[in-house]
Design an enzyme around this catalytic site. Structure first.
Site, PDB file in Angstrom:
ATOM      1  N   SER A  87      37.199  34.895  42.824  1.00 30.08           N
ATOM      2  CA  SER A  87      37.672  34.020  43.884  1.00 30.08           C
ATOM      3  C   SER A  87      37.017  32.643  43.764  1.00 30.08           C
ATOM      4  O   SER A  87      37.202  31.954  42.761  1.00 30.08           O
ATOM      5  CB  SER A  87      37.412  34.668  45.245  1.00 30.08           C
ATOM      6  OG  SER A  87      38.117  34.013  46.267  1.00 30.08           O
ATOM      7  N   ASP A 120      48.261  39.028  44.973  1.00 29.85           N
ATOM      8  CA  ASP A 120      47.103  38.471  45.688  1.00 29.85           C
ATOM      9  C   ASP A 120      47.489  38.105  47.117  1.00 29.85           C
ATOM     10  O   ASP A 120      48.498  37.440  47.354  1.00 29.85           O
ATOM     11  CB  ASP A 120      46.589  37.233  44.948  1.00 29.85           C
ATOM     12  CG  ASP A 120      45.197  36.817  45.381  1.00 29.85           C
ATOM     13  OD1 ASP A 120      44.900  36.869  46.594  1.00 29.85           O
ATOM     14  OD2 ASP A 120      44.395  36.433  44.510  1.00 29.85           O
ATOM     15  N   HIS A 179      43.906  40.675  46.351  1.00 27.88           N
ATOM     16  CA  HIS A 179      42.802  39.803  45.944  1.00 27.88           C
ATOM     17  C   HIS A 179      41.637  40.598  45.368  1.00 27.88           C
ATOM     18  O   HIS A 179      40.991  40.178  44.421  1.00 27.88           O
ATOM     19  CB  HIS A 179      42.341  38.978  47.142  1.00 27.88           C
ATOM     20  CG  HIS A 179      41.410  37.864  46.785  1.00 27.88           C
ATOM     21  ND1 HIS A 179      41.758  36.872  45.898  1.00 27.88           N
ATOM     22  CD2 HIS A 179      40.140  37.583  47.190  1.00 27.88           C
ATOM     23  CE1 HIS A 179      40.748  36.021  45.772  1.00 27.88           C
ATOM     24  NE2 HIS A 179      39.765  36.427  46.544  1.00 27.88           N
TER      25      HIS A 179
END
Length: 817
Positions: free
Chosen positions: A678, A751, A785
């Site tokens: 991330s 995601d 994610h």
């Protein structure tokens, strides 16, 4: 919950099709999903440690067995992405990638330690365990082939029984709450006779049109939004529910009419419901929590008693993080009163940039809700939360994002006055963290602060961060002057976290205790006694990791800022004997307003039990790599200016960490990799673009072009047009031709994180490929994610291990490379 939100702060069909046709297909590993080397695969597949839940009467511990990682087949079940939510249409509940299912249940008597297993149907899976106020019954939502059923398990007989068929509607989350008498629950259910969902048509009815006529309505980057009239129809179909009363005999009594009920919370006395109803027109640019919302109080027949606000579409909330909607927000029941509402109202128009003395006002309104609201408190910062206690004592927490300032104010709900500030601090000060109030459940099952026997103080617990480690504590916070006196602290070498007191006199404490070598387990501690009594005996889930060495290393940035990281070394490794190892540095930058806060060092290696799982980079230690985990990467700047020198500070943080591991003799400068997930992936790409410190990099699920998140990102409040140069310089996409070191890019194909659309990695790969870089681009189908499927987790670690073997250890690349 939608009522509590202050509104702070899909892959398109075309993009999905482009992924199917992208060059990654040519790079796919032979045989599909790969399995990493032992013992990584065995650790990933290990059964997780059970969870526990203490009953409101503090007599029973529910032990909840947890399911391991789901299969890719389960994660790939059809899902609907609607209004910022993801729904499994089969169950009208949460999707597999976001759900931690329970597979077993037992009750443990806290006093005697006796454990009784609750019999459930074979292969049963359930979620949402919730205790009745009297602590005698646990409600659960059990998965059925075509929905979620409401069950209850009785402590006395350790028996579970079904109350309803598969009628629960969990599209918005937890679909039920107990009533105060413990004899019934209020649930959101699928409306009777709902019928089949809207059928997709291959022929559009017309173009999809959005329009704005001069109205200022900035919107952040959101995932899974509505995008068509059919999406709107699907949203209505799956999110419309019927509120109902369900008694312990299984009788279901509808309350009012079906609607898109985002929330329906009973009052502590069980006579009213606080509801949030979403209404049209819907939006294609903001999630459902910003849709037009009517917040109202209903009686138990469904009649409207009081409408608090009928809020229009909230798509014009300003970009700053402390911006909120206008009008009543964060509405909740007062936990220590029969039926009293509290809510906040912005006094600055919802825009924190407006210069006013008072930014938020808290008001109270008692049943029958016919009088005018009375003021509880005026706040100079933004309202965050309230801890209820008794008629003369509640603690309000307010915060201001730009300065990270936090204030805790004692207020008198019974006779509101000016209040008294008990604590004023930086929310980033780990050393000075006073902790949070400890809670007990009252007769209505509501959480209220636990007071000392003399009634003059509130019992608190906190993490107890120090330079030598985190040592949780219990203390008393004096209501008269805010002074804090420590009553107990975890002993040296042990991390013992207070869970709750097991008695009203606060003489017996339930804790979760661990050390570097002791598996986390639950204990009953008598205050003042040296040795606690064990309540659970959970086993080591990954004994293969037991020999790994873990230690804190400290060092300084060039400007003198203290930094630290946790160094993991393979079992049996000796730096003097074995020499430097190939090392992976895995990090995540954090913004600070004050260098004193940024420089706080906490040795989490001293007393914590480490057993990584899933897609953890720490598993690579078992393959002969050293790992510097979470080395500090502070980005410091006051009043929202930290990112003005983001690249320069990133470079300084990285150089200090590299110098530290090299000076220790555990790594050499030509054998260090950098990685992150991330915002850590964003960091990784920037470090490869702006330094020559690393041999290679691994970037998972990142965002690389900040022009695609123009209304702010991470801790950046400024818009692209207010800080164009900052957005450009911080974007590694801008500097793709500078990245000469090999880089592994990974992304979940579905995601769900705001700002990290899969297209970010797709286009970054194209830029790198066009610049002649050595780059591998891996898309994990149907993963969000964070990657959840067992096969995806295995493959992620296979990719990482193989990549580092090739570009850090220098082994020959696999044939598919």
């Amino acid at each position: 919950m939608l009522i509590r939100t202050g509104l702070r702060g899909l892959l398109s069909t075309a993009v999905a099709a482009s992924l199917l046709m992208s060059p990654m297909a040519a790079l796919a590993a032979p045989g599909g999903y790969q399995v990493p080397p032992a013992p990584i695969a065995q650790i990933i597949a290990a059964q997780p440690t059970p969870a526990v839940s203490l009953s409101p009467d503090r007599k029973t511990l529910a032990v909840l067995n947890r399911e391991g990682l789901p299969s890719i087949a389960a994660v790939s079940e059809p899902i609907l992405r609607l209004g910022g939510y993801r729904v499994n249409p089969r169950t009208n509940g949460p999707v597999e990638a976001r759900t931690n299912w329970n597979t077993g249940l037992s009750f443990k008597d806290v006093a005697s330690g006796k454990t009784t297993t609750v019999e459930l149907p074979a292969k049963a899976r359930f979620i949402g365990p919730q205790w009745s106020p009297d602590g005698k019954t646990l409600a659960i939502a059990v998965e059925a082939p075509d929905g979620l059923e409401l069950w209850v398990a009785d402590v006395a007989g350790a028996k579970a029984r079904k109350l309803t068929g598969p009628i629960l509607n969990a599209a918005f989350g937890q679909p039920y709450d107990w009533l105060a008498d413990s004899k019934a629950l209020v649930a959101r259910t699928v409306p009777a006779g709902r019928g089949a969902p809207p059928v997709a048509s291959t022929t559009p009815d017309g173009p999809v049109i959005q329009e704005n006529r001069g109205r200022t309505a900035p919107s952040r980057t959101y995932q899974d939004l509505l995008g068509s009239p059919r999406d709107e129809a699907l949203f209505d179909h799956y999110f419309t529910s019927q509120i109902a009363r369900v008694d312990l005999a299984g009788a279901v009594t509808p309350i009012g009419a079906p609607a898109v009920w985002a929330e329906a919370t009973p009052s502590p006395d069980g006579k009213y419901l606080l509801t949030a109803k979403l209404k049209r027109p819907y939006s294609y640019v903001v999630p459902a929590r910003a849709f037009p919302t009517e917040i109202a109080v209903l009686d138990m027949t469904g009649a409207v008693v009081k409408t608090l606000v009928d809020r229009p579409l909230a798509d014009d909330v300003p970009p700053p993080f402390d911006a909120v909607v206008k009008g009543p927000r964060d509405v909740e029941w007062r936990a220590d009163a029969p039926a009293t509402l509290l809510w906040a109202e912005a006094q600055d128009g919802g825009d924190p940039r407006n210069k006013v003395e008072i930014h938020d006002r808290l008001v109270l309104l008692d049943a029958p809700f016919t009088a005018a609201p009375r003021k509880l408190a005026d706040l100079k910062d933004r309202y965050d939360s309230i801890a209820w206690g008794r008629d003369d004592a509640a603690i309000v927490t307010s915060r201001w994002w730009l300065t990270r300032h936090e204030t805790r104010t004692l207020v008198n709900p019974g006779k509101p006055d000016a209040g008294r500030v008990l604590i004023s601090r930086s929310s980033q000060d780990r050393y000075g963290d006073p902790g949070e109030p400890m809670f007990a459940r009252n007769a209505a099952g509501e959480p209220v602060m636990q007071f000392t026997a003399d009634g003059k103080a509130v019992l608190m617990s906190g993490p107890g961060a120090t330079a030598k480690g985190e040592y949780p504590f219990v203390s008393r916070l004096e209501l008269a002057d805010g002074k804090i006196k420590e009553l107990w602290r975890s002993e040296p070498g042990v991390y013992e976290l207070p869970v709750a007191f097991a008695d009203a006199a606060a003489t017996k404490l339930v804790t979760r205790r661990e050390s570097q070598k002791a598996v986390p387990n639950y204990f009953l501690r008598t205050m003042g006694a040296k040795t606690p009594k064990p309540l659970t005996a959970f086993a080591d889930p990954a004994p293969q990791f037991a020999g790994v060495n873990k230690q804190l290393i400290t060092y300084k940035r060039a400007d003198g800022l203290p930094l630290s990281g946790t160094l993991y070394l393979p079992s049996g490794y000796d730096a003097k004997r074995d020499g430097p190892l190939p090392l992976l540095m895995w990090a995540y930058p954090a913004e600070f307003t004050d260098p004193k806060m940024a420089g706080q060092v906490v040795d989490t290696s001293a007393n914590r039990f480490s057993r990584p799982g899933g897609i953890s980079h720490l598993l690579l230690v078992t393959q002969g790599y050293a790992v510097l985990d979470n080395p500090a990467f502070p980005i410091v700047g006051a009043n929202g200016t930290a990112n003005d020198t983001y690249i320069e500070q990133l470079q300084a943080d990285a150089k200090a960490a590299v110098d530290a591991v090299v000076d220790l003799g555990v790594a050499s400068r030509d054998k260090i990799a950098v990685g992150g997930h991330s915002y850590g992936a964003f960091m990784t790409a920037n470090l490869l673009a702006h330094t020559d410190l690393f041999k290679t990099g691994i970037a998972r699920s990142g965002a690389y072009n900040r022009t695609l998140t123009p209304f702010g990102f991470q801790a950046e409040e400024r818009t692209y047009w207010e800080a164009t140069d900052i957005y450009t310089k911080m974007s590694p996409f801008t500097y793709a031709p500078r990245i000469k070191e090999p880089i592994l890019l990974m992304h979940g194909g579905a995601d769900d994180n705001s700002g990290t659309f899969p297209v970010q990695t797709e286009r970054f790969y194209a830029a790198l490929k066009g610049a002649g870089a050595t780059v591998r681009y891996v898309v994990l189908p149907n993963e969000a994610h964070g990657y959840r499927a067992l096969e995806s987790s295995d493959h992620t670690l296979w990719e990482m291990a193989t990549w580092l073997d090739t570009y850090l250890k220098g082994k020959p690349a696999p044939a598919d490379r």
